[in-house]
Design a protein around this motif. Structure first.
Motif, PDB file in Angstrom:
ATOM      1  N   LYS A 217       0.869  -1.215  -0.003  1.00 14.61           N
ATOM      2  CA  LYS A 217       0.085   0.021  -0.209  1.00 14.61           C
ATOM      3  C   LYS A 217       0.955   1.315  -0.085  1.00 14.61           C
ATOM      4  CE  LYS A 217      -4.576  -1.440   1.753  1.00 14.61           C
ATOM      5  NZ  LYS A 217      -5.507  -0.931   2.548  1.00 14.61           N
ATOM      6  N   PRO A 218       0.193   2.300  -0.646  1.00 17.57           N
ATOM      7  CA  PRO A 218      -0.969   2.570  -1.131  1.00 17.57           C
ATOM      8  C   PRO A 218      -0.861   1.998  -2.512  1.00 17.57           C
ATOM      9  CG  PRO A 218       0.392   4.344  -1.202  1.00 17.57           C
ATOM     10  CD  PRO A 218       1.159   3.705  -0.435  1.00 17.57           C
ATOM     11  N   PHE A 219      -2.101   1.372  -2.915  1.00 17.27           N
ATOM     12  CA  PHE A 219      -2.492   0.859  -4.467  1.00 17.27           C
ATOM     13  C   PHE A 219      -3.685   1.161  -4.601  1.00 17.27           C
ATOM     14  CE2 PHE A 219      -3.330  -2.606  -1.477  1.00 17.27           C
ATOM     15  CZ  PHE A 219      -4.573  -3.324  -1.772  1.00 17.27           C
ATOM     16  N   SER A 220      -3.888   1.102  -6.054  1.00 14.29           N
ATOM     17  CA  SER A 220      -5.411   1.357  -6.730  1.00 14.29           C
ATOM     18  C   SER A 220      -6.016  -0.042  -6.715  1.00 14.29           C
ATOM     19  CB  SER A 220      -5.353   1.974  -7.888  1.00 14.29           C
ATOM     20  OG  SER A 220      -4.702   1.015  -8.918  1.00 14.29           O
ATOM     21  N   LEU A 221      -7.642  -0.195  -6.445  1.00 10.27           N
ATOM     22  CA  LEU A 221      -8.316  -1.163  -6.708  1.00 10.27           C
ATOM     23  C   LEU A 221      -8.020  -1.701  -8.296  1.00 10.27           C
ATOM     24  CD1 LEU A 221     -10.367  -3.225  -5.728  1.00 10.27           C
ATOM     25  CD2 LEU A 221     -12.239  -1.611  -6.135  1.00 10.27           C
ATOM     26  N   ARG A 222      -8.003  -0.719  -8.946  1.00  8.63           N
ATOM     27  CA  ARG A 222      -7.879  -1.307 -10.456  1.00  8.63           C
ATOM     28  C   ARG A 222      -6.462  -1.944 -10.658  1.00  8.63           C
ATOM     29  NH1 ARG A 222      -7.829   3.052 -15.606  1.00  8.63           N
ATOM     30  NH2 ARG A 222      -7.753   1.708 -17.230  1.00  8.63           N
ATOM     31  N   GLU A 223      -5.499  -1.589 -10.125  1.00  9.06           N
ATOM     32  CA  GLU A 223      -4.254  -2.188 -10.100  1.00  9.06           C
ATOM     33  C   GLU A 223      -4.322  -3.793  -9.325  1.00  9.06           C
ATOM     34  OE1 GLU A 223       0.431  -2.033  -8.634  1.00  9.06           O
ATOM     35  OE2 GLU A 223      -1.089  -0.376  -8.249  1.00  9.06           O
TER      36      GLU A 223
END
Length: 249
Positions: A217-223
């Motif tokens: 994290k942080p990461f996007s839900l899309r990724e």
């Protein structure tokens, strides 16, 4: 807070399952899963909410192994039995099938008499009912501790996933030892995978210990979803390659 993306929805019991299935040399078997919302089926409208058993089938050759996910949201070992859901599974069992048993989330609800079980008494009693029934039908029970809740604790060394089902995991392990049955500590494995650090050595250790990917994290839900799909594609390609090799042999 950092997380590691593992095999897709906590499928840490696959190695145990696969080794048992191959050693049994069965032509056609079913893998039944009984449990709660963490393992149950969800419709496309609920995506990305997904039960871990819902994505189990792609890891097996459907010509040999069929996954039958009977987990039901909100059920404990007690309510699953009291509502007749275990009876339905029992009646469907055949010799050589497998039953993955995972309960704890709802067994711990002390304010609900229809679901609560005491870890050392009624919880064990219901586990033994499932085990005895499976063995009676010639099936193979596999005990799996529940995945942890989304509870995190901050520390000087980074955030980590808190223990959620200690008493129930301990009780299940005791039953497995007593009955000489396979026990997969999915709670511990999931906690270890989710509590990940971002240094290079941490990523290397995570991948070498069984992770198909590593994400902090942080990461996007899309990724995150893209990485899950990539893992599934690789798994499907490996399964297809193995199937083609068997056909050539």
């Amino acid at each position: 807070m950092k997380k590691i993306l593992k095999k897709n929805a906590a499928l840490v019991g696959l190695l145990v399952l696969q080794s048992m299935l191959f050693s049994a040399g069965l032509a056609k078997s079913k893998v039944f899963v009984i449990g709660d919302s963490t393992a149950s089926l969800y419709g496309t409208g609920d995506f990305p909410r997904t039960g871990w058993a819902q994505v189990l089938q792609p890891f097996f050759n459907a010509d040999s192994i069929t996954v039958d996910d009977r987990a039901v949201s909100g059920r404990s070992s007690k309510s699953f039995y009291d509502e007749g859901k275990w009876t339905a599974v029992y009646n469907a069992l055949n010799a050589g099938d497998f039953v993955i048993i995972q309960f704890a989330h709802n067994d711990s609800k002390t304010n609900d008499a229809t679901r609560y079980t005491d870890p050392q008494t009624t919880y064990k009693d219901h586990l033994n009912i499932f085990i005895s029934g499976a063995v009676e039908k010639g099936a193979h029970p596999i005990l799996v501790s529940s995945i942890p809740r989304n509870y995190w604790q901050k520390s000087r060394n980074g955030d980590y996933v808190k223990q959620s089902h200690d008493a129930y995991t301990k009780a299940m392990k005791e039953v497995a030892t007593e009955k000489n049955l396979p026990f997969v500590d999915m709670e511990l494995s999931a906690r270890n995978f989710l509590t990940a650090k971002g240094e290079e050595i941490d990523k290397v250790i995570g991948l070498e210990s069984g992770g198909d990917d590593y994400l902090t994290k942080p990461f996007s839900l899309r990724e995150l979803l893209a990485r899950v799909k990539a893992v599934l594609r690789r798994t499907e390609m490996q399964n297809q390659s193995a199937t083609n090799h068997e056909m050539q042999v």
